[in-house]
Design a protein around this motif. Structure first.
Motif, PDB file in Angstrom:
ATOM      1  N   ILE A 278     128.269 -16.596  28.115  1.00 11.86           N
ATOM      2  CA  ILE A 278     127.836 -15.939  26.622  1.00 11.86           C
ATOM      3  C   ILE A 278     127.085 -14.650  27.069  1.00 11.86           C
ATOM      4  N   ARG A 279     126.030 -14.996  27.949  1.00 13.12           N
ATOM      5  CA  ARG A 279     125.174 -13.770  28.234  1.00 13.12           C
ATOM      6  C   ARG A 279     125.956 -12.716  28.880  1.00 13.12           C
ATOM      7  N   GLU A 280     127.058 -12.947  29.730  1.00 11.76           N
ATOM      8  CA  GLU A 280     127.871 -11.688  30.215  1.00 11.76           C
ATOM      9  C   GLU A 280     128.571 -10.843  29.042  1.00 11.76           C
ATOM     10  N   ILE A 281     129.023 -11.615  28.116  1.00  8.99           N
ATOM     11  CA  ILE A 281     129.504 -10.694  26.855  1.00  8.99           C
ATOM     12  C   ILE A 281     128.660 -10.109  26.172  1.00  8.99           C
ATOM     13  N   LEU A 282     127.358 -10.803  25.927  1.00 15.47           N
ATOM     14  CA  LEU A 282     126.497  -9.876  25.074  1.00 15.47           C
ATOM     15  C   LEU A 282     125.854  -8.705  25.857  1.00 15.47           C
ATOM     16  N   GLU A 283     126.091  -8.718  27.125  1.00 14.77           N
ATOM     17  CA  GLU A 283     125.645  -7.307  27.710  1.00 14.77           C
ATOM     18  C   GLU A 283     126.723  -6.318  27.321  1.00 14.77           C
ATOM     19  N   LYS A 284     127.736  -6.467  26.809  1.00 11.61           N
ATOM     20  CA  LYS A 284     128.649  -5.340  26.427  1.00 11.61           C
ATOM     21  C   LYS A 284     128.839  -5.277  24.859  1.00 11.61           C
ATOM     22  N   TYR A 285     128.732  -6.194  24.296  1.00  4.55           N
ATOM     23  CA  TYR A 285     128.762  -6.134  22.669  1.00  4.55           C
ATOM     24  C   TYR A 285     127.724  -6.914  21.949  1.00  4.55           C
ATOM     25  N   HIS A 286     127.469  -6.311  20.796  1.00  2.00           N
ATOM     26  CA  HIS A 286     126.529  -6.722  19.757  1.00  2.00           C
ATOM     27  C   HIS A 286     126.863  -7.894  19.524  1.00  2.00           C
ATOM     28  N   HIS A 287     125.899  -8.798  19.349  1.00  2.00           N
ATOM     29  CA  HIS A 287     125.926 -10.227  19.177  1.00  2.00           C
ATOM     30  C   HIS A 287     126.797 -10.475  17.878  1.00  2.00           C
ATOM     31  N   LEU A 310     137.876  -7.519  20.286  1.00  2.00           N
ATOM     32  CA  LEU A 310     136.639  -7.113  20.000  1.00  2.00           C
ATOM     33  C   LEU A 310     136.551  -6.049  19.515  1.00  2.00           C
ATOM     34  N   LYS A 311     137.013  -4.819  19.635  1.00  2.00           N
ATOM     35  CA  LYS A 311     137.155  -3.696  19.085  1.00  2.00           C
ATOM     36  C   LYS A 311     137.567  -3.674  17.609  1.00  2.00           C
ATOM     37  N   THR A 312     138.620  -4.483  17.543  1.00  2.00           N
ATOM     38  CA  THR A 312     138.919  -4.637  16.135  1.00  2.00           C
ATOM     39  C   THR A 312     137.803  -5.294  15.074  1.00  2.00           C
ATOM     40  N   ALA A 313     137.231  -6.308  15.814  1.00  2.00           N
ATOM     41  CA  ALA A 313     135.993  -6.747  15.129  1.00  2.00           C
ATOM     42  C   ALA A 313     135.034  -6.204  14.943  1.00  2.00           C
ATOM     43  N   LYS A 314     134.777  -5.167  15.577  1.00  2.00           N
ATOM     44  CA  LYS A 314     133.558  -4.111  15.509  1.00  2.00           C
ATOM     45  C   LYS A 314     133.919  -3.243  14.460  1.00  2.00           C
ATOM     46  N   VAL A 315     135.322  -2.694  14.189  1.00  2.00           N
ATOM     47  CA  VAL A 315     135.514  -1.651  13.197  1.00  2.00           C
ATOM     48  C   VAL A 315     135.366  -2.439  11.889  1.00  2.00           C
ATOM     49  N   GLU A 316     136.011  -3.837  11.851  1.00  2.00           N
ATOM     50  CA  GLU A 316     135.956  -4.501  10.566  1.00  2.00           C
ATOM     51  C   GLU A 316     134.246  -5.076  10.273  1.00  2.00           C
ATOM     52  N   LEU A 317     133.384  -5.170  11.242  1.00  2.00           N
ATOM     53  CA  LEU A 317     131.906  -5.260  10.775  1.00  2.00           C
ATOM     54  C   LEU A 317     131.430  -4.296  10.564  1.00  2.00           C
ATOM     55  N   ASP A 318     131.779  -3.051  10.971  1.00  2.00           N
ATOM     56  CA  ASP A 318     131.223  -1.739  10.770  1.00  2.00           C
ATOM     57  C   ASP A 318     131.263  -1.452   9.036  1.00  2.00           C
ATOM     58  N   ARG A 319     132.582  -1.633   8.679  1.00  2.00           N
ATOM     59  CA  ARG A 319     132.966  -1.354   7.184  1.00  2.00           C
ATOM     60  C   ARG A 319     131.911  -2.240   6.397  1.00  2.00           C
ATOM     61  N   LEU A 320     131.501  -3.566   6.818  1.00  2.83           N
ATOM     62  CA  LEU A 320     130.880  -4.351   5.910  1.00  2.83           C
ATOM     63  C   LEU A 320     129.441  -3.783   5.815  1.00  2.83           C
ATOM     64  N   TYR A 321     128.872  -3.421   7.284  1.00  3.87           N
ATOM     65  CA  TYR A 321     127.434  -2.848   7.156  1.00  3.87           C
ATOM     66  C   TYR A 321     127.268  -1.476   6.528  1.00  3.87           C
ATOM     67  N   THR A 322     128.478  -0.594   6.715  1.00  8.26           N
ATOM     68  CA  THR A 322     128.490   0.498   5.869  1.00  8.26           C
ATOM     69  C   THR A 322     128.502   0.518   4.323  1.00  8.26           C
ATOM     70  N   GLY A 323     129.123  -0.789   4.096  1.00  7.20           N
ATOM     71  CA  GLY A 323     128.773  -1.137   2.554  1.00  7.20           C
ATOM     72  C   GLY A 323     127.596  -1.370   1.851  1.00  7.20           C
ATOM     73  N   ILE A 324     126.671  -2.095   2.874  1.00  3.96           N
ATOM     74  CA  ILE A 324     125.202  -2.534   2.522  1.00  3.96           C
ATOM     75  C   ILE A 324     124.241  -1.262   2.937  1.00  3.96           C
ATOM     76  N   ARG A 325     124.667  -0.261   3.422  1.00  3.77           N
ATOM     77  CA  ARG A 325     123.854   0.767   3.762  1.00  3.77           C
ATOM     78  C   ARG A 325     122.957   1.385   2.531  1.00  3.77           C
ATOM     79  N   GLY A 326     121.536   1.305   2.413  1.00  2.52           N
ATOM     80  CA  GLY A 326     120.885   1.627   1.343  1.00  2.52           C
ATOM     81  C   GLY A 326     120.623   0.735   0.434  1.00  2.52           C
ATOM     82  N   TYR A 327     120.940  -0.714   0.721  1.00  2.00           N
ATOM     83  CA  TYR A 327     120.680  -1.829  -0.052  1.00  2.00           C
ATOM     84  C   TYR A 327     119.775  -2.727   0.966  1.00  2.00           C
ATOM     85  N   GLU A 328     118.909  -2.142   1.805  1.00  2.00           N
ATOM     86  CA  GLU A 328     117.871  -3.005   2.483  1.00  2.00           C
ATOM     87  C   GLU A 328     117.107  -3.663   1.623  1.00  2.00           C
ATOM     88  N   HIS A 329     116.602  -3.257   0.327  1.00  2.00           N
ATOM     89  CA  HIS A 329     115.805  -3.864  -0.256  1.00  2.00           C
ATOM     90  C   HIS A 329     116.102  -5.167  -0.758  1.00  2.00           C
TER      91      HIS A 329
END
Length: 467
Positions: A278-287, A310-329
């Motif tokens: 697990i720790r080897e993987i987390l050195e390269k990719y966000h948890h 992993l690359k596909t997962a990051k692209v998909e997760l980025d879409r979700l995070y981009t959607g909640i930008r500005g809604y930190e409150h």
């Protein structure tokens, strides 16, 4: 829709009915602690973490027990090789395990029993099985379980006991009555790692540990027993035989097993060079990217772990995070706090109530983020409500828990350019645009793009993220 669980015991989905209304008692087989946790462990940790989170978010009072095997041949041998006490070895790797689960966003279980703390209970259960005729002690101090005595043996793994007998190998000098019999207690020299018992110095076999710990922590019968894909036989089969013979009661009512992990289509193996901790993987990719890979497949399905996934997962997760930008409150809520008529929450619940179908549940997240993106552009009044729904569903899966900028700007795997360098170049680009030096501004953008940094200009200024 009522919660349905696929039980390995029945090989079918069953409506879940807890022993006690509103309460769930669950036991999951944990790690044997002599080395770092690997990707297969991560699958089990995350799968049952999501299951626990969802059941709690649905209003259940969950008692989650995950054991630690802290005495085993591998532990004893590794400690001897290191020239240290076995307790020092296990304490160290338990601490590492806790670090790994925290890094993956996995909550600690409510109870985390260690096998060595239940030696008296293990001995008592073994003695009970001997008195009932389900076990026998050998002259050398070993104690074995009589598989032929238990009529239901094989019911979990669908193995025929007679076929097991036909395929069993009888070793020279084997002291067992039947080659299928398994050890409840292993004799040992007094100088070895051992405990006193009615049969002499020794230590417990692997299977009896869980039977004793489940009884002590959850009672003779409990709701859910879970574990990895390699455990139905012989470990869980033997647990059933021991516990039901000793207690004269049903052991666990529902059996759940996570799917296997393959790496680039092959079984994970040190000999193949595709074995990752697990720790080897987390050195390269966000948890959260790693967690997303593990969550986006149904917990019973096999996972193919690869760089491409992993690359596909990051692209998909980025879409979700981009959607909640500005809604930190906006803060996430438990699902049980939403109205039953909320379409997204209703669809999410229906997916998760169908044997925790996280693959379908994630598709609901993307439906919600598409609606949120539209509401954001139109500055609609319901934008905050949509963001709250999205965050709440995602939180149940252990996702979208980071600050948006922190997630987008995380530099793992030896990022060539630091956040400070990026901020300096962005400031230079802003000044170049102010000086109408658009050529230099474009050069800075292209330079950052080459370093895997994407700039996004908006009304609030320039933000950036790593690809």
């Amino acid at each position: 829709m009522a919660l349905k669980i696929y039980s390995t015991l029945s090989n079918s989905k069953q409506e879940f009915v807890p022993l006690e209304e509103g309460k769930i008692r669950m036991y999951v087989c944990g790690m044997t602690v002599y080395d770092y946790c690997h990707l297969g462990h991560a699958r089990v940790l995350v799968a049952f973490d999501v299951i626990t989170k969802y059941m709690r978010a649905s209003g259940y009072d969950v008692t989650y027990v995950r054991n630690i095997t802290d005495i085993d041949d591998k532990i004893i041998n590794r400690a001897a090789d290191n020239g240290e006490a076995f307790t020092d070895l296990t304490d160290r790797f338990i601490a590492f395990m806790h670090e790994d689960e925290k890094a993956l966003g996995v909550a600690r279980p409510d109870i985390e029993p260690r096998a060595t703390a239940y030696i008296d209970e293990i001995i008592a259960m073994t003695q009970n099985l001997i008195e009932k005729g389900y076990a026998y002690a050998c002259d050398n101090g070993d104690v074995y379980y009589r598989v032929a005595k238990f009529e239901g043996y094989g019911k979990l793994s669908n193995k025929n006991p007679e076929e097991l007998l036909a395929g069993a190998r009888i070793e020279t000098g084997d002291i067992k009555e039947d080659p299928r019999d398994f050890a409840l207690w292993k004799s040992a020299n007094v100088d070895d790692v051992s405990w006193p018992s009615p049969w002499g110095a020794g230590r417990p076999g692997w299977h009896i540990e869980c039977s004793a710990m489940t009884k002590c922590c959850l009672g003779e019968t409990f709701d859910i027993h879970g574990g990895g894909p390699d455990l139905p036989f012989p470990h869980h089969e033997n647990e059933i035989a021991q516990s039901e013979a000793a207690n004269d009661k049903e052991f666990a009512r529902y059996w759940m097993h996570a799917g296997a992990v393959r790496v680039d289509g092959e079984k994970m193996s040190k000999s193949l060079g595709n074995f990752f901790t697990i720790r080897e993987i987390l050195e390269k990719y966000h948890h959260e990217v790693v967690r997303y890979v593990l969550v986006r497949s149904h917990y019973r399905s096999p996972i193919n772990y690869s760089e491409e996934n992993l690359k596909t997962a990051k692209v998909e997760l980025d879409r979700l995070y981009t959607g909640i930008r500005g809604y930190e409150h906006v803060k996430a809520l438990d699902l049980c706090e939403f109205d039953d008529e909320n379409s997204h929450v209703k669809a999410f619940r229906e997916a998760m109530d169908d044997d925790f179908n996280t693959a379908l549940a994630i598709s609901v997240l993307f439906e919600a983020v598409r609606e949120l993106n539209t509401a954001t552009k139109q500055q609609a009044d319901n934008a905050d409500d949509l963001a709250q729904v999205l965050k709440s569903m995602a939180a149940t899966l252990g996702l979208l828990l980071e600050n948006v900028d922190s997630y987008m700007q995380s530099g793992l795997g030896g990022a060539a350019i630091s956040a400070e360098q990026i901020d300096t170049l962005i400031a230079e680009r802003i000044q170049a645009k102010a000086d109408r030096n658009f050529q230099r501004a474009d050069e800075v953008r292209d330079l950052l793009k080459e370093q895997g940094v994407v700039l996004e200009d908006g009304a609030g200024g320039t933000t950036w993220r790593r690809e």
